[in-house]
Write a protein that holds these residues in place. Structure first.
Motif, PDB file in Angstrom:
ATOM      1  N   THR A 172       1.147  -1.088   0.063  1.00 55.36           N
ATOM      2  CA  THR A 172       0.314   0.308  -0.017  1.00 55.36           C
ATOM      3  C   THR A 172       0.661   1.627   0.340  1.00 55.36           C
ATOM      4  O   THR A 172       0.423   2.084  -0.775  1.00 55.36           O
ATOM      5  N   GLN A 183       1.590   2.839   2.710  1.00 50.20           N
ATOM      6  CA  GLN A 183       1.102   3.481   3.442  1.00 50.20           C
ATOM      7  C   GLN A 183       1.495   3.058   4.686  1.00 50.20           C
ATOM      8  O   GLN A 183       1.232   3.723   5.933  1.00 50.20           O
ATOM      9  N   PHE A 230       1.990   6.429   9.735  1.00 46.54           N
ATOM     10  CA  PHE A 230       2.824   7.683   8.326  1.00 46.54           C
ATOM     11  C   PHE A 230       1.389   8.163   8.785  1.00 46.54           C
ATOM     12  O   PHE A 230       0.070   7.923   8.810  1.00 46.54           O
ATOM     13  N   PRO A 231       1.206   9.784   8.427  1.00 43.23           N
ATOM     14  CA  PRO A 231       0.406  10.451   8.803  1.00 43.23           C
ATOM     15  C   PRO A 231      -0.891  10.783   8.257  1.00 43.23           C
ATOM     16  O   PRO A 231      -1.885  10.718   8.037  1.00 43.23           O
ATOM     17  N   GLU A 232      -0.981  10.190   6.932  1.00 44.98           N
ATOM     18  CA  GLU A 232      -1.472   9.686   5.648  1.00 44.98           C
ATOM     19  C   GLU A 232      -1.997   8.688   6.139  1.00 44.98           C
ATOM     20  O   GLU A 232      -3.716   8.335   5.690  1.00 44.98           O
ATOM     21  N   ASN A 233      -1.792   6.840   7.349  1.00 45.38           N
ATOM     22  CA  ASN A 233      -2.257   7.051   7.269  1.00 45.38           C
ATOM     23  C   ASN A 233      -3.918   6.772   8.455  1.00 45.38           C
ATOM     24  O   ASN A 233      -3.777   6.190   9.460  1.00 45.38           O
ATOM     25  N   ALA A 234      -4.441   7.081   7.947  1.00 46.16           N
ATOM     26  CA  ALA A 234      -5.755   7.943   9.002  1.00 46.16           C
ATOM     27  C   ALA A 234      -6.856   6.771   9.809  1.00 46.16           C
ATOM     28  O   ALA A 234      -6.909   6.435  10.974  1.00 46.16           O
ATOM     29  N   GLU A 250       9.446  14.511  11.416  1.00 45.85           N
ATOM     30  CA  GLU A 250       9.210  15.221  10.427  1.00 45.85           C
ATOM     31  C   GLU A 250      10.584  14.848   9.139  1.00 45.85           C
ATOM     32  O   GLU A 250      11.726  14.642   9.470  1.00 45.85           O
ATOM     33  N   ARG A 270      10.244   9.919  -1.820  1.00 44.14           N
ATOM     34  CA  ARG A 270      10.399  11.404  -1.213  1.00 44.14           C
ATOM     35  C   ARG A 270      10.823  10.739   0.046  1.00 44.14           C
ATOM     36  O   ARG A 270       9.994  10.329   0.648  1.00 44.14           O
ATOM     37  N   ARG A 290       8.977  11.391   4.658  1.00 46.46           N
ATOM     38  CA  ARG A 290       8.153  11.095   4.895  1.00 46.46           C
ATOM     39  C   ARG A 290       8.335  11.177   6.132  1.00 46.46           C
ATOM     40  O   ARG A 290       9.325  11.063   6.994  1.00 46.46           O
ATOM     41  N   ASP A 291       7.305  11.816   7.022  1.00 48.16           N
ATOM     42  CA  ASP A 291       7.030  11.952   7.898  1.00 48.16           C
ATOM     43  C   ASP A 291       6.362  11.301   8.803  1.00 48.16           C
ATOM     44  O   ASP A 291       5.848   9.733   8.359  1.00 48.16           O
TER      45      ASP A 291
END
Length: 170
Positions: A29, A31, A123-127, A145, A153, A155-156
């Motif tokens: 994924t 993520q 990862f902050p995108e993994n809500a 950060e 890229r 990643r935070d």
């Protein structure tokens, strides 16, 4: 699938192929982790603590739906009860309560094993993972950060932790 249809048990060697398959699906994924390929079972086994090491299974058929395991954050004795954990749910079981049942069982097993702090990097995108952890009593400690490069890229990573109620009482 309802939570009542999910059982949790200790991970077995016979679960290896399915555990690694679920792990790879999560990695695919983009993520779930900085990793891009699941390790061999020998590498996985060497890196994870024996206890707790759990799988969620379909209560009716026994199919492995997800897994959770932990790794020590440090070899120093002072951090013996601090563990970073991983939790992965099969794509076809996502959104059905499997993660909640598995994480709740993992937290309980960790406390019984004397672990006083569980950590997770998400990862902050993994809500979905952030919701899952917060629902299990994890709190955000901070944001790391641009901690690493992933697929070209920066990643935070959100650092989460859950302290045992027994921490600091002894």
């Amino acid at each position: 699938m309802e939570a009542g249809r999910v059982a949790v048990r200790q991970m077995r060697r016979a679960d290896a192929a399915r555990v690694l398959e679920i792990y790879q699906a999560g990695l695919d994924t983009g993520q779930a982790s900085f990793e891009v390929a699941a390790p061999s079972w020998a590498e996985f086994d060497a890196a994870k603590l024996e206890e707790p090491r759990l799988v969620a299974v379909d209560a009716a058929g026994g199919a492995v739906l997800g897994w959770a395991a932990g790794s020590r954050v440090s070899a120093r004795p002072v951090y013996a009860g601090v563990v970073e954990h991983s939790l992965y749910v099969a794509p076809d079981a996502a959104g059905r309560g499997v993660g909640t049942v598995l994480l709740d069982a993992f937290v309980g097993a960790a406390e019984r094993a004397g672990i006083w702090t569980l950590q997770a990097g998400v990862f902050p995108e993994n809500a979905a993972s952030l919701r899952l952890h917060r629902g299990a009593g994890f709190r955000t400690v901070g944001m790391r950060e641009r901690i690493g490069r992933h697929h070209g890229r920066w990643r935070d990573v959100v650092l989460l932790e859950r302290r045992s109620g027994a921490a600091g009482t002894g």
